[in-house]
Design a protein around this motif. Structure first.
Motif, PDB file in Angstrom:
ATOM      1  N   ASN A 132       0.776  -1.236   0.000  1.00  0.00           N
ATOM      2  CA  ASN A 132       0.000   0.000   0.000  1.00  0.00           C
ATOM      3  C   ASN A 132       0.807   1.285   0.000  1.00  0.00           C
ATOM      4  O   ASN A 132       0.271   2.341  -0.301  1.00  0.00           O
ATOM      5  N   LYS A 133       2.074   1.185   0.348  1.00  0.00           N
ATOM      6  CA  LYS A 133       2.834   2.429   0.511  1.00  0.00           C
ATOM      7  C   LYS A 133       4.016   2.571  -0.438  1.00  0.00           C
ATOM      8  O   LYS A 133       4.646   3.616  -0.462  1.00  0.00           O
ATOM      9  N   THR A 134       4.351   1.532  -1.166  1.00  0.00           N
ATOM     10  CA  THR A 134       5.525   1.655  -2.035  1.00  0.00           C
ATOM     11  C   THR A 134       5.125   1.702  -3.506  1.00  0.00           C
ATOM     12  O   THR A 134       4.030   1.288  -3.886  1.00  0.00           O
ATOM     13  N   THR A 135       6.039   2.215  -4.311  1.00  0.00           N
ATOM     14  CA  THR A 135       5.776   2.288  -5.753  1.00  0.00           C
ATOM     15  C   THR A 135       5.674   0.878  -6.344  1.00  0.00           C
ATOM     16  O   THR A 135       4.915   0.640  -7.266  1.00  0.00           O
ATOM     17  N   LEU A 191       2.263  -0.511  -5.661  1.00  0.00           N
ATOM     18  CA  LEU A 191       1.283   0.091  -6.566  1.00  0.00           C
ATOM     19  C   LEU A 191       1.252  -0.665  -7.891  1.00  0.00           C
ATOM     20  O   LEU A 191       0.193  -0.960  -8.442  1.00  0.00           O
ATOM     21  N   LYS A 192       2.452  -1.016  -8.381  1.00  0.00           N
ATOM     22  CA  LYS A 192       2.520  -1.764  -9.645  1.00  0.00           C
ATOM     23  C   LYS A 192       1.881  -3.143  -9.489  1.00  0.00           C
ATOM     24  O   LYS A 192       1.181  -3.624 -10.385  1.00  0.00           O
ATOM     25  N   ARG A 210      -0.508  -4.065  -7.351  1.00  0.00           N
ATOM     26  CA  ARG A 210      -1.960  -3.933  -7.267  1.00  0.00           C
ATOM     27  C   ARG A 210      -2.562  -3.626  -8.635  1.00  0.00           C
ATOM     28  O   ARG A 210      -3.603  -4.166  -9.010  1.00  0.00           O
ATOM     29  N   ALA A 211      -1.899  -2.749  -9.391  1.00  0.00           N
ATOM     30  CA  ALA A 211      -2.429  -2.372 -10.691  1.00  0.00           C
ATOM     31  C   ALA A 211      -2.352  -3.539 -11.675  1.00  0.00           C
ATOM     32  O   ALA A 211      -3.271  -3.758 -12.463  1.00  0.00           O
TER      33      ALA A 211
END
Lengths: 316, 517
Positions: free
Chosen positions: A172-175, A178-179, A181-182
């Protein structure tokens, strides 16, 4: 008075073994959470756990160093993850089927290696409980009630619980999170921004699989100190279910793992105490719980939209 | 001239010129781009026009690095460049707004923008920094976006703006806009065009892909037409008219106007009264729908995608359970009956998902022509199919409806979209229906086939068919319908006579305002 003491002992025993037993579930299910959040369902966790369990055991058996055992399990897990990645990401095979293949492969190979390289059931000295001793005689583990619950586990168990906030933070907090999850939600969008979807998925699957290897080793070199054929006995599949149960969130997985291992510990004690419940029912209990939990409809809506869908560019 | 004059409002350098030369791209069996030349300059909006499958998207995907051409080169500001991936094109300042939004619904606007970018605080995200920059860009370009909003909660128009911000954030100086208006109301389209014009005036280069002729004239400076993978013409938009463009696109003269001859309307064939329906999540998707369609009448249903069109069609087709209300087909009460009974009562149905609901794509043309009726005479005798009759039937319909197929045994998946749609139309009209539900009958269909499908619908109207035409193409609804019902959030905002309503009025109703007529 005596009855109360006994009851107390039993309740403490259940809590203590519940926390202990959560260890393999946590490693395996947190690992699987990464894999699934990136869009890959790895049903082969069970097989990876068995391989990790065996190689962890074998390394300790040969060297006597539990850390080498852990490392061996991690590396085997990574390699199994690489195979899963090649099959399901690069070759785009149906994930459910390739996962079952991974399971069969791990089950067969770990049994074969055990028979040829070890032969009979042997014990090893793995990780022991930490006990947190301040001096030779004064140990936190000896504090009544709290000591047994919090301060009487091996480093592997503490690692499993530390993994939960770490996984949450990464997702939830790192770049990178994010990748991940996306990629599990809309890989086309990820691709259109110049991010390599396959790379994200490979790393997630391999990390997840490495953790499954550690999960297996936690059984053979921390909780039990032995290896047996098929010793995980469905734990890997339960871990996959826990990811669904926990709605693909690390803390949800934690709740599920504790609930599950708690019920598991409960049934062990039901058997130990020879209560008037058929032991088969008690053994079934955790699995029934899983099925009920999985049937709850609201969880499904949180499923990563691209889970089990191989990514291919430019299909329209 | 100050050096600043060469910068865009986003603070990044302009792309003075971009040129694609001799681009060739082959797919198995198709030459998607055949030595195509295309160029665009800073401050210009250049339209790329063509039918589906003409090669527009392929050409742009090459520019964006998603496809690799077999031949040809891309020249930026006079220098040849290699573009092998979206990363390359983004680095060169080329951004693309895709036809299907490339957004992750479960993430916030800021997370969508930050995706794949280096953070200032690696490995942690720096969403506050990203949000601040988004707000800055939003002000400079007049794009209203809330960085903290969850994308799944945004309306279509807002998502479109997020896509633009995403491209600008990445420093896009050249923007490829792939049919960006497909799902917007006329008012939203006007707003979007205003933004595009401003961006061009600020020095961006814009490529606008469309097959809507009106939009080309409303927005662009130049237009290049692609047909069958070739650039067949390029001209200043001001120097050509609609008919000329349409002819260039199709390769022959086409009629763009639709004549609706006077027809005496007859009795009510389809009647919906007080229909309420809910989806699987318990959301109400149809609210108190009252609608009648008479013999010899085409009633259009307009609205933005997802406002109840599909449940409305499926209610009549017997696929959507209704919570309350009644459906009458040709005087028979059919509420809640399965599709087979609806068909028996005189219904024919052209579903909006043609490949998914309209045909079995691995079946042959002949088999697809008897999907509903294979169980009874004349297509079967007892439990056996009458293949001779089925073949004759197929041959007759292929000819009558001008379906271009190598043979009646060809698998439907090998036909083009337009021909599949003609096949479905043939099947549904040949059944001799009294009521026809036509959902998005020309979506993704080329102008030639559209012209043909419209002619068939008008022929049905002249013969007394009651047609419910559901379409997101406002021009189509206006041209074809006698009356128009506008759907908004599952409710009919009003039913208006098509000749008396303006596009603006329809647009307002589509956005939720009650009928002013």
């Amino acid at each position: 008075m005596n009855d109360q003491l006994t009851l107390m002992t039993i309740v403490l025993g259940i809590i203590h073994s519940g926390i202990r037993l959560a260890t393999p579930y946590l490693y395996a299910a947190i690992g699987e959470t990464f894999s699934q959040r990136s869009g890959v369902l790895n049903l082969g966790v069970e097989g990876v756990m068995l391989m990790g369990s065996f190689f962890g055991f074998y390394a300790v058996y040969q060297t006597g160093n539990p850390w080498l055992g852990l490392l061996a399990a991690l590396v085997v897990g990574l390699l199994m993850g690489l195979i899963m990645g090649v099959v399901s990401i690069t070759l785009k095979a149906e994930q459910g089927i390739s996962g079952i293949g991974m399971y069969m492969f791990g089950l067969g190979l770990s049994s074969l290696l055990f028979k040829t390289m070890v032969g009979s059931v042997e014990g090893v000295e793995g990780f022991s409980e930490l006990r947190f001793c301040v001096t030779d005689t004064l140990c936190l583990a000896d504090v009544p009630i709290l000591g047994d619950i919090f301060f009487n586990h091996s480093i592997v168990t503490y690692g499993a619980f530390a993994l939960v906030p770490l996984a949450w933070w990464i997702l939830n907090k790192t770049t990178w999170g994010l990748k991940v999850r996306a990629a599990g939600q809309n890989p086309e969008a990820v691709d259109s921004l110049g991010v390599n979807v396959d790379a994200v998925r490979y790393v997630s699957v391999m990390v997840g699989s490495a953790l499954a290897g550690v999960a297996g080793a936690s059984l053979s070199i921390s909780l039990l100190g032995i290896f047996q054929e098929n010793m995980t006995n469905g734990m890997g599949f339960t871990a996959v279910a826990l990811v669904y149960f926990g709605s693909w969130r690390p803390y949800g997985v934690l709740v599920g793992a504790l609930l599950f291992s708690g019920v598991n510990a409960l049934q062990l004690w039901v058997q130990v105490l020879k209560l008037n419940i058929p032991s088969d029912v008690a053994v079934m209990l955790p699995y029934l719980l899983t099925i009920v939990a999985l049937a709850l409809p609201f969880r499904r809506s949180m499923q990563p939209a691209a889970l089990t869908k191989p990514f291919e560019r430019g299909e329209n | 001239m100050t050096p600043d004059a060469k910068l865009l409002p986003s603070g990044l350098p302009r792309i003075e010129s971009m040129e694609m030369r001799g681009i060739v791209k082959k797919f198995p069996g198709v030459l998607a781009c055949d030595h195509v030349n295309f160029d665009v300059k800073a401050g210009e909006i250049h339209a790329l026009l063509g039918e589906n499958g003409a090669g527009k998207s392929t050409l742009m995907k090459i520019l964006y690095g998603l496809y690799h051409p077999e031949e040809g080169e891309i020249i930026l500001n006079g220098l040849p460049v290699e573009i092998n991936s979206p990363t390359d094109s983004l680095n060169h300042g080329i951004g693309m707004i895709h036809q299907h939004f490339m957004l992750v619904d479960t993430l916030t606007v800021a997370e969508n923008v930050a995706l794949g970018l280096k953070s200032t605080r690696e490995p942690r995200m720096d969403l506050d920094v990203v949000s601040a920059r988004i707000r800055e860009l939003a002000v400079k370009y007049g794009l209203k976006v809330d960085p903290n909003a969850l994308v799944s909660k945004l309306a279509v128009g807002e998502r479109q703006r997020v896509e633009i911000v995403k491209a600008l954030y990445r420093g896009a100086a050249l923007l490829v806009l792939d049919e960006p208006t497909a799902v917007l109301t006329p008012q939203e389209v006007e707003e979007l065009f205003h933004i595009f014009r401003q961006m061009a005036a600020d020095g961006h280069a814009l490529i606008f892909i469309s097959h809507k002729l009106d939009e080309i004239f409303a927005l662009t400076d130049r237009v290049t037409v692609l047909r069958d993978g070739k650039a067949v013409g390029s001209t200043l938009t001001s120097q050509i008219n609609k008919a000329g463009l349409a002819a260039m696109m199709v390769g022959r003269e086409v009629s763009l106007s639709r004549e609706r001859p006077d027809v005496t309307v007859g009795k009510v064939r389809l009647s919906l009264k007080g229909i309420n329906a809910f989806n699987a999540d318990g959301q109400q998707i149809l609210k108190e729908i009252n609608l009648e369609v008479r013999s010899g009448e085409i009633v259009g249903v307009a609205g933005i995608s997802g406002n109840g069109q599909r449940p409305l069609a499926e209610t009549v087709a017997g696929l959507q359970p209704v919570a309350s209300g009644t459906v009458e087909l040709d005087g028979q009460l059919v509420t809640g009956l399965p599709p087979a009974r609806m068909f028996k009562a005189g219904l024919s149905y052209i579903p909006e998902e043609r490949m998914h609901d309209g045909v079995v794509k691995d079946f042959s043309v002949a088999e697809n022509l008897i999907l509903q009726d294979h169980i009874h005479a004349p297509f079967s005798k007892g439990i056996f199919l009458d293949f001779k009759f089925i073949a004759k039937h197929a041959q007759r319909l292929i000819q009558a409806f001008n379906v271009k197929t190598p043979s009646r045994e060809t698998l439907v998946k090998n036909l083009s979209g337009g021909n599949i749609q003609k096949l479905i139309l043939a099947r549904e009209l040949a059944r001799g229906p009294r009521v026809l539900i036509a959902a998005q009958p020309t979506r993704g269909v080329d102008i030639g086939a559209t012209e043909y499908i419209h002619a068939q619908l008008l022929k049905g109207r002249a013969e007394g068919l009651a047609t419910l035409l559901i379409s997101e193409d406002l021009d189509e609804v206006k041209a074809m319908s006698d009356r128009i019902a506008v759907l908004f959030e599952g409710r009919i905002m009003g039913i208006v006579t098509s000749d008396e309503v303006s596009t603006e009025q329809l647009g307002l109703m589509m956005a939720g305002e009650a009928a002013a007529v």
